[in-house]
Design a protein around this motif. Structure first.
Motif, PDB file in Angstrom:
ATOM      1  N   ARG A  69      24.190 -13.689  14.564  1.00  0.00           N
ATOM      2  CA  ARG A  69      22.898 -13.236  14.018  1.00  0.00           C
ATOM      3  C   ARG A  69      22.249 -12.203  14.933  1.00  0.00           C
TER       4      ARG A  69
ATOM      5  N   GLU B  25      23.507 -20.716   6.931  1.00  0.00           N
ATOM      6  CA  GLU B  25      22.734 -20.058   5.862  1.00  0.00           C
ATOM      7  C   GLU B  25      21.909 -18.895   6.410  1.00  0.00           C
ATOM      8  N   ARG B  26      21.321 -19.085   7.581  1.00  0.00           N
ATOM      9  CA  ARG B  26      20.561 -17.984   8.192  1.00  0.00           C
ATOM     10  C   ARG B  26      21.479 -16.805   8.495  1.00  0.00           C
ATOM     11  N   THR B  27      22.685 -17.113   8.939  1.00  0.00           N
ATOM     12  CA  THR B  27      23.643 -16.033   9.228  1.00  0.00           C
ATOM     13  C   THR B  27      24.005 -15.286   7.946  1.00  0.00           C
ATOM     14  N   ILE B  29      22.077 -14.935   5.343  1.00  0.00           N
ATOM     15  CA  ILE B  29      20.912 -14.108   4.985  1.00  0.00           C
ATOM     16  C   ILE B  29      20.898 -12.834   5.837  1.00  0.00           C
ATOM     17  N   SER B  30      21.206 -12.974   7.128  1.00  0.00           N
ATOM     18  CA  SER B  30      21.249 -11.792   8.011  1.00  0.00           C
ATOM     19  C   SER B  30      22.298 -10.799   7.541  1.00  0.00           C
TER      20      SER B  30
END
Lengths: 155, 116
Positions: A69, B25-27, B29-30
């Protein structure tokens, strides 16, 4: 539907050494020894040691995802600096630095994960790395450079 | 099977599994955000192939989120029985995808620099 491989705890004798090739063939699957871009052998970390507490494995996986990220956020920052901000002095220079940092972060992520996983499985200390310090210093420096470029552009 | 100081009657008392799924999930979205940004920038530069690559990255991000929900249910059994839960294949795939995406962003930006 995706299924996790049914992995058994390795025999006690392979606690600190790699399992013999015959013993570990079914454990390695198609993730056996692979060569990295640099030509160094990158093994499947499951080929060594014993299955660790799942909490350590998941913590390592979350750390890997945090690095990914970070790389994606730097890429978004770089693309945004170059293409979205208008009339910002030095925006291309700043954007290219961010994108370069993003690529370095992404390129080292898997190796870090595999090294950590291997150490966790062997009960060894985690491998030290200067990348977090490098990334922190680099990002902080870029922030200062961006502020300086903004001031210079306004003069 | 929970180990350490956790209550053995409670599965995944520290919610490690759920937190990991949310990290996936955050990854995802990124990845979608970077893909859309790349697609938009490429459309403005009239580079349709790069724009398609950006869209593909957004699709991969969405698939990553769907895959994380499958991973969530498939990992329940190994966690309960104490087997290994690592997934080098998925980790390697996401690592390679990110390297490729950041490289494309870099070379696209180099190509469109006003310095040339």
């Amino acid at each position: 539907m995706y299924r996790l491989p049914n992995l058994r705890i390795c025999v006690q004798s392979c606690n600190v050494a790699e399992t013999s090739s015959g013993e570990s063939d079914d454990r390695r699957g198609n993730g056996d020894r692979r060569r990295s871009v640099a030509g160094r052998v990158v093994s499947d970390p499951r080929s060594v040691g014993t299955d660790p507490d799942y909490r350590f494995t998941l913590a390592n996986e979350r750390t890997f995802l945090a690095w990914i990220r970070t790389a994606l956020a730097l890429a978004a920052g770089g693309l945004g600096a170059i293409n979205l901000i208008e009339n910002f002095y030095g925006q291309e220079f700043l954007g290219m630095l961010l994108l370069g940092l993003s690529f370095i972060t992404a390129a080292t992520s898997y190796r870090r994960w595999a090294g950590n996983e291997r150490s966790i499985r062997l009960g060894a200390p985690l491998p030290a790395s200067r990348l977090p310090q490098f990334l922190t210093a680099g990002t902080a420096l870029l922030g200062v450079v961006a502020a300086a470029l903004f001031v210079i552009g306004e003069l | 099977m929970p180990r350490g100081g956790a209550d053995p009657k409670i599965l995944d008392a520290g919610l490690q599994h759920e937190r990991t799924t949310l990290a996936w999930e955050r990854t995802g979205i990124s990845a979608i955000v970077v893909g859309v940004l790349l697609a938009r920038s490429a459309v403005e530069a009239s580079q349709q192939l790069i724009a398609l690559t950006g869209l593909a990255a957004a699709v991969v991000g969405a698939l990553m989120m769907l895959w994380s929900s499958l991973l969530y249910s498939n990992r329940m059994e190994p966690i309960e029985s104490g087997f290994d839960v690592s997934h080098p294949g998925g980790t390697r795939a996401i690592g390679r995808f990110t390297v490729l995406l950041t490289a494309i962003c870099f070379f696209f930006s180099v190509q469109n620099l006003s310095w040339w």
